[in-house]
Design a protein around this motif. Sequence first.
Motif: not given
Length: 247
Positions: A151-164
């Motif tokens: 987004e707008n030249g920036q990278e952001r990473t997160g870890e996501y887990q299944y929530d149904g």
Amino acid sequence: MTPLPLKAASALVLSALILTGVQGVSASDHDHEHDHDHTHNDHDHDHDHDHDHDHDHDHDHDHDHDHDHDSDIYSGYFDDDQVEDRTLSDWEGDWQSVYPYLQDGTLDEVFAHKADNGDKSAEEYKAYYDTGYQTDVERIVIDGSDVTFFENGQERTGEYQYDGYEILTYQAGNRGVRFIYALEEASDDLPQYIQFSDHSIYPTDAHHFHLYWGDDREALLEEVTNWPTYYPYELSGEEIVEEMIAH
């Protein structure tokens, strides 16, 4: 309308809650009517239960669906017991937003095609999809449980887990499924929840998807106006046009 950053998406969710009236876009134009009042069925996420088109499933499931059956599901007509849990691997890959192609006129051919077969002008369809596709997140990369937003030249990473998942019922009579993933560690720079919708209701590799994000799981289910849409990064604008017109 100003494109929405990640954290601003929740504000749009609140505005969607007060929407009324009918825009009249058919289910074939998108995965569902976005002008509806809908209900979602609460789902037991501790269960072992029980697309797009005729794609092979790289999973331990053996679905034998004919074309008409898949077409019904694509249009939002299915039974609850047909819905199955999905993993992030269904959306793994490098994805690009289609919004820039709307802005530069590449998708005008798609809106003209819709006008030839629908009840709105090409300009009206373009305005509708301008609101739907709008986003500042131009690219998303999904690798295992990691989701990276560009987004707008920036990278952001997160870890996501299944929530149904949640099954949504729309005023038009068709339905849709949101597959939901929650951020493992809270962050001010990432949405707490992401929700996928790709016309599929059981494990299969996605060929495009609509993504909803925000910090309120329940409120996000009410989002009906903004559904950023992503296609494989390697596709050109012309190839995306071909895909959209074909479906």
